[in-house]
Every structure is written in C-alpha cells, then in structure tokens.
Write a protein that holds these residues in place. Sequence first.
Motif, PDB file in Angstrom:
ATOM      1  N   ALA A 151     -17.009  14.247  13.819  1.00 52.18           N
ATOM      2  CA  ALA A 151     -17.260  13.948  15.227  1.00 52.18           C
ATOM      3  C   ALA A 151     -16.891  12.501  15.539  1.00 52.18           C
ATOM      4  CB  ALA A 151     -18.731  14.208  15.559  1.00 52.18           C
ATOM      5  N   TRP A 152     -15.840  12.333  16.363  1.00 55.63           N
ATOM      6  CA  TRP A 152     -15.404  10.981  16.748  1.00 55.63           C
ATOM      7  C   TRP A 152     -15.354  10.841  18.266  1.00 55.63           C
ATOM      8  CZ3 TRP A 152     -11.525   7.771  13.438  1.00 55.63           C
ATOM      9  CH2 TRP A 152     -12.013   7.662  12.124  1.00 55.63           C
ATOM     10  N   GLY A 153     -14.405  11.505  18.924  1.00 58.62           N
ATOM     11  CA  GLY A 153     -14.303  11.382  20.377  1.00 58.62           C
ATOM     12  C   GLY A 153     -15.354  12.218  21.077  1.00 58.62           C
ATOM     13  N   LEU A 154     -15.768  11.794  22.304  1.00 59.86           N
ATOM     14  CA  LEU A 154     -16.784  12.532  23.050  1.00 59.86           C
ATOM     15  C   LEU A 154     -16.477  12.476  24.540  1.00 59.86           C
ATOM     16  CD1 LEU A 154     -20.561  12.675  22.447  1.00 59.86           C
ATOM     17  CD2 LEU A 154     -19.759  12.098  24.734  1.00 59.86           C
ATOM     18  N   GLY A 155     -16.629  13.627  25.210  1.00 57.04           N
ATOM     19  CA  GLY A 155     -16.482  13.698  26.661  1.00 57.04           C
ATOM     20  C   GLY A 155     -17.568  14.576  27.244  1.00 57.04           C
ATOM     21  N   TYR A 156     -17.945  14.310  28.502  1.00 63.55           N
ATOM     22  CA  TYR A 156     -18.979  15.092  29.178  1.00 63.55           C
ATOM     23  C   TYR A 156     -18.376  15.735  30.416  1.00 63.55           C
ATOM     24  CZ  TYR A 156     -23.423  16.419  31.323  1.00 63.55           C
ATOM     25  OH  TYR A 156     -24.452  17.131  31.870  1.00 63.55           O
ATOM     26  N   ASP A 157     -18.437  17.061  30.485  1.00 67.05           N
ATOM     27  CA  ASP A 157     -17.897  17.819  31.608  1.00 67.05           C
ATOM     28  C   ASP A 157     -19.030  18.082  32.600  1.00 67.05           C
ATOM     29  OD1 ASP A 157     -16.720  19.520  33.392  1.00 67.05           O
ATOM     30  OD2 ASP A 157     -16.113  21.029  31.924  1.00 67.05           O
ATOM     31  N   GLN A 158     -19.036  17.355  33.724  1.00 69.31           N
ATOM     32  CA  GLN A 158     -20.129  17.495  34.682  1.00 69.31           C
ATOM     33  C   GLN A 158     -20.110  18.840  35.395  1.00 69.31           C
ATOM     34  OE1 GLN A 158     -20.819  14.232  37.311  1.00 69.31           O
ATOM     35  NE2 GLN A 158     -20.646  12.690  35.719  1.00 69.31           N
ATOM     36  N   SER A 159     -18.981  19.528  35.404  1.00 66.30           N
ATOM     37  CA  SER A 159     -18.943  20.826  36.067  1.00 66.30           C
ATOM     38  C   SER A 159     -19.726  21.885  35.302  1.00 66.30           C
ATOM     39  CB  SER A 159     -17.487  21.289  36.248  1.00 66.30           C
ATOM     40  OG  SER A 159     -16.875  21.530  34.999  1.00 66.30           O
ATOM     41  N   SER A 160     -19.877  21.707  33.993  1.00 74.01           N
ATOM     42  CA  SER A 160     -20.605  22.677  33.172  1.00 74.01           C
ATOM     43  C   SER A 160     -21.826  22.083  32.496  1.00 74.01           C
ATOM     44  CB  SER A 160     -19.673  23.256  32.097  1.00 74.01           C
ATOM     45  OG  SER A 160     -19.247  22.231  31.208  1.00 74.01           O
ATOM     46  N   GLY A 161     -21.911  20.734  32.432  1.00 74.77           N
ATOM     47  CA  GLY A 161     -22.981  20.095  31.678  1.00 74.77           C
ATOM     48  C   GLY A 161     -22.780  20.180  30.182  1.00 74.77           C
ATOM     49  N   HIS A 162     -21.536  20.433  29.738  1.00 79.94           N
ATOM     50  CA  HIS A 162     -21.252  20.606  28.318  1.00 79.94           C
ATOM     51  C   HIS A 162     -20.640  19.350  27.712  1.00 79.94           C
ATOM     52  CE1 HIS A 162     -21.017  25.264  28.860  1.00 79.94           C
ATOM     53  NE2 HIS A 162     -22.248  24.800  28.917  1.00 79.94           N
ATOM     54  N   ILE A 163     -20.848  19.205  26.413  1.00 74.50           N
ATOM     55  CA  ILE A 163     -20.307  18.100  25.631  1.00 74.50           C
ATOM     56  C   ILE A 163     -19.049  18.582  24.903  1.00 74.50           C
ATOM     57  CG2 ILE A 163     -20.781  16.400  23.834  1.00 74.50           C
ATOM     58  CD1 ILE A 163     -22.625  16.151  26.218  1.00 74.50           C
ATOM     59  N   TRP A 164     -18.021  17.752  24.913  1.00 71.70           N
ATOM     60  CA  TRP A 164     -16.811  18.030  24.121  1.00 71.70           C
ATOM     61  C   TRP A 164     -16.676  16.946  23.057  1.00 71.70           C
ATOM     62  CZ3 TRP A 164     -13.160  22.021  24.561  1.00 71.70           C
ATOM     63  CH2 TRP A 164     -13.370  22.905  25.624  1.00 71.70           C
ATOM     64  N   ILE A 165     -16.340  17.356  21.838  1.00 74.63           N
ATOM     65  CA  ILE A 165     -16.194  16.429  20.717  1.00 74.63           C
ATOM     66  C   ILE A 165     -14.821  16.613  20.092  1.00 74.63           C
ATOM     67  CG2 ILE A 165     -17.069  15.762  18.450  1.00 74.63           C
ATOM     68  CD1 ILE A 165     -19.814  16.655  19.320  1.00 74.63           C
ATOM     69  N   ALA A 166     -14.136  15.496  19.864  1.00 77.34           N
ATOM     70  CA  ALA A 166     -12.814  15.527  19.229  1.00 77.34           C
ATOM     71  C   ALA A 166     -12.961  15.271  17.732  1.00 77.34           C
ATOM     72  CB  ALA A 166     -11.892  14.476  19.849  1.00 77.34           C
TER      73      ALA A 166
END
Length: 650
Positions: A70-85
Amino acid sequence: MRRFFLFTIVLLLIGSVSILSANDASKLTSQIDIVKGKEIVMKDQVLIPAHTIRDPGDVLNSWVATGIMAWGLGYDQSSGHIWIADPATKTAYEYTAEGEQLGSIDIGSLWIDATPFDMAFDNNGYMLIAQSGDDNAIYQVDTETGTTVSFLTGPWVTYPRGLAYDPISGDIFVGDWSSSTVYRVKGFDSDNPGESVDEMNTGMGISGLAYNFVGSTGNGTLWIAENASPEFIYEVDPDNSYEVLNTYPAPGDGAGYGGAGAAIDELGNLWLVCQGNNTVYQMEGYPTYLGGISGNVTLENADDYSGVRVSVGNRAGVTDEFGEYSILGVAPGTYDVQAFALGYGYDTVTDVVVDEIMVDDVDFSLVLIGGPPENLSASDDQETTVTITWDTPAGESPIGYNLYRSSVSGASYSMLANTTELSYVDENVGETMWYYVVTALYNDGESFYSNEDEGSIDIPPMSPSNLIGELNGEAVTLQWDDNSEDDVVSYNIYYRLGTGGDFNAIANVSESEALVENVPDGVNYYYVTAVDGGDPALESPPSDMVQILKGSIPPTTLNATSGLDGHVELAWVPPGVFYYEEDFESNDGGYTATNSDPEGWAYGAPTSGPMSGHDGSENLWATNLAAEYAEANGNYTLDSPTITVVGGTP
C-alpha cells in the motif's frame, strides 16, 4: 431562510456531540454528490459550524490493507470508497471506508516500466495517478473501464510521489519526493493542461498530498505527508508561499520512512497510508465547509433544469433535474451570485450575505438567448492540422465564438479557442480523432452547442505485415496480409538487386499478392507499402523485407590470414548476409536515452574509467559516462532507431 443553530445547541446541551467520521456522514440524508464535469454539490445537509467538535490530528479509524503493498491513496467522494495503489503489482485496489476490498483495476497496462504512487479524484469523477519511471506523467483514468482518459506532464522531473486536486480551480498539486518540491499546475479541464502555476521547495520528503478547499484558513490548504525520519503531517497554505500552518505526528509504525499517499474526504478528514505497516488511517482534519447558499433555478421552455452552474465567490455548484442546488464552503461575506447555462442569459442575485449557516431561496430564472452557429465542419484530409469552419447563426450578430473539442463524441468538451472568426486551425491534433462543437457569444450569455463534427489528420496507412516470398523458376510470388484500414486501395512493390543501392517501385497492385517475373540471378530484395485513396494519396512505411536468392551466388568479403604454423586461415561472408555495426564516432547513431539520471545512458567521450570503445573510437554510448561508467547501478533504457538489416541474417 432556515437556520440550524438550534439543532447544534441542542446537541451541545444534551452532551451527545461526537466527531463525524465518513461512516457517520453516510447516515445523513442527501449526501455529497459528484456531478461529472461540475463541482461538488451538497443538498439539505445540516451544517456544523466550523469551530465546533474538531480535534485535528486524532486518528479516527485504521485498518490493514492485507496482501498488497500500500503506497498511493485516493478518496472517491462519489462512493465514499478508498483506492490504494500497489507499486509492486501496478494495481489500484478499491476498498470501503471500513477496509473491505471491493475490486481492482490493472493500471500497469497504462504505461511501460513505471511505478504508480499517490492518487486523487477530479470534478469529472476520474482518478488521477502520479507515476514515476516512464514519462513521470499524471494519468487521468476512468475507474469504470480501467482505461486512460488523458495524461499530462509538467516541470517535475524525477520522483512525483504526492498528488492532490483543487476542485475549485481545477489545479493539480504534484509533490516530488527527491527534490522536496511541490508543483502546482493547470489541470485537465484548463486550456493549457500541465502549465505551471507555481512551485516551492518545502524541504520535506513528500510522499502524499491532499487538498482541502476550506481548511484551517477558510481559503484552501494543502496537506503534505512525509516519507522521512522522523515523519510528520503538515498543513500548509499554498497561497502564502506554502507557509506551514499546523504540524502533526504521522500515524504509523514509528520507524520512519513509512509515509505514503494522502487524501481528503467530504468532511475534511485526512486519509493516510503507511507503507511501513501497510495500514490505512483516517485522521481528523478541518471541515470542508463554512457557510453556504441554496436555491432553485428555472429554464425557459425546458422540462429538465439540470446542469445550470451557480457561482458564489470562488465556489460553485450545479442544479439537479428539478433546478435545486446547494453550495458549501463559502466564507462569510457579501456576494453577487450568478447562474449560467448554455443557451440562456446570465442571471445575477446581488448583495447576498453569507455567514456560517445556509442562505436559502437564492433563486434564478434563465431565459433563452440567440441560437448557436450553424454548419460546423471539421477537416480530415490534412497532414498535420484540422481546420474547423462554421456559419453565423441565422438572423443573429454574435460578438464572438467559443470552440470546444473532446476525444469522446457528445461529452466532455474542453474549450479550445475563443475567436471572432468563422474558422479555426487546430494545430495540436496528434493522431486522435477529435469531436468539435462551437458556441456563439452574446452580450447576455453563451448559446447552445452547434452540431458536432469529427476531425482528424490524414494518417498514412500502417505498414503491410507478414510479407513472404517464394521463388518458382524465373518468377517470385509475394504474399502479405490485407491492411485493416478501410481507406487502403492498393499496394506498391519495391525491388533491389544486391545489398547496395536504392529500391525502385516495380508494380502497384490492388490485392495482397503479386507475381514478379524474370527474376535475375543474385540476391533479390522486396518490400511492399500500402497506399490510401486520399488526394494526395498517402503511403505507409515499408513492410519488412524478404530476400530471394537465385542462381549461383558467390560469397563476399574473402579474407586470408597466415597462421604461425605456416597454414592460411580463410574467412568469407555467405551470400546475402549483411552485418549491422555502428562505432558512434561521428554521431550518436540515432539512439535515444529515456532517462534523466546522470548515471543513465549518455553519448560522448568519457572523462574517466575506460577511455575508449573496443575499436579505439573516442565517442561512445555508456552509463555513468562522467565517472566510472562501468559501475552504474540502476535500470536505464537506450532505444535504438529502426535498423534495417537487408541481408536477412541480423
């Protein structure tokens, strides 16, 4: 005008105040919506004044991202979900806010030999990913399809790890770990994506960035996660020389060099990932709202009132199908609020006073204006540019025109040019098929879009593939695969006898085979090209060559060397064999290095280490050329030009 102080006061009196996490937010009705191509809209949500129930720096939630790096991280406000690169597998994984893995997309297929790092989401709902190692570009990715929408490069050069997005200006922040520099550049929806806005050397080992468009200042702040020892999380003011406003210890294993990606959720909480222990943390930050306005917009002769843009100060929102809108994050003050939609005149409500609660009933009624331009047409027969023309709207007198284009038909248009002319030449086309529309500008607004037309440059056909040749007596039969392009109408056949000299065109055929008669003895070479039906016709690059040996062909380049014991050694080159060699003495041979590291590939004369090539030449290609070049330690790429080996034995 509705006020919510009573709601807040009651909560304080009964002692039930608690910190709102992303889970708490999901229980509120009518949560934040992301409208593609527009700003964030929040409807009918109770506002908590910015000065209450906040303790920035506290960890609210954490969970381990098991099985991945787990390094990169983004937050999608349309779904409330976390994305990890994950840089090891070059994969982006989607998680719920509680840590349940939902799915993944293969982002490694988007580029070659590059590592994904921090992530963000833009106003279009697309994921932005910083990558290092290929072209160090920022990629815009559609998470629904896993495909690249666009990409941009900028002034960062070596190690772009941090990434954040400003939803108000559309600017992108890129943090370069190796230089400790934050670069702010224009985003994908601007007229000049990647154009530098500012930059600042922060002195921090930047591993992640997150932008809060309100923050502790009320005007927008940037969070910087650090990969260093010791590690801290910084809130800085990007509009005041990146002044450090607040500093907090980084959550994690405490070993140092664990900092990674960062993102902001809709409540202003900071999400972080620690690469040292593969753990995701939700840390309390500052709210993403102050005051706000809401209201209703109507459109003349329309049944659907969606898509109207309402702006107040540096904030904006869009209406839903019923014409309702709501805008948060508005600093206290007095504003002129404006509503805008294509095809309708502007409408403004003046002297709207905003404080730390919602101001309701800021309503608008938009009326139709003059029509759009007519008969837009885009060229598809020019070699390097596309010319777009249109006619003045019938019976109207516009003061100018806005030209837009998109790589997708009927959607996602970006403004290309503003002009008073009835034509425009697009010089930045590449090999993309572009879809163009134009609007007319009037004193009171901008018209609807015109008709759409596609335009592209006239691209030569691809080279024919799988050419084979067979000698049958005095004739050679040539065959190859049909080109897939619909506009290919014929093929040219080229011929040369022997390993030297030029090729000459000997035939033009409409099918993917040909019979060449009266073939002479010797080494015969053939290749074919594809020809389209344009005017002028365009010809593809050559196919691979085939070599046909006919008759008795003597060897070449006979050499005799006397041995010490009195015998003679003979050596020769077999018929049709050709060797490629390059000593690089006069030039670099057309080779290109894709690295910018001084230890990578470079062309020239070495100043230390082995001082020449094996043949005594002074110039050469080498890694770490300025030092002991044989000792370079890294992965560096040197690309050759196209090498034509005409002898058939490379």
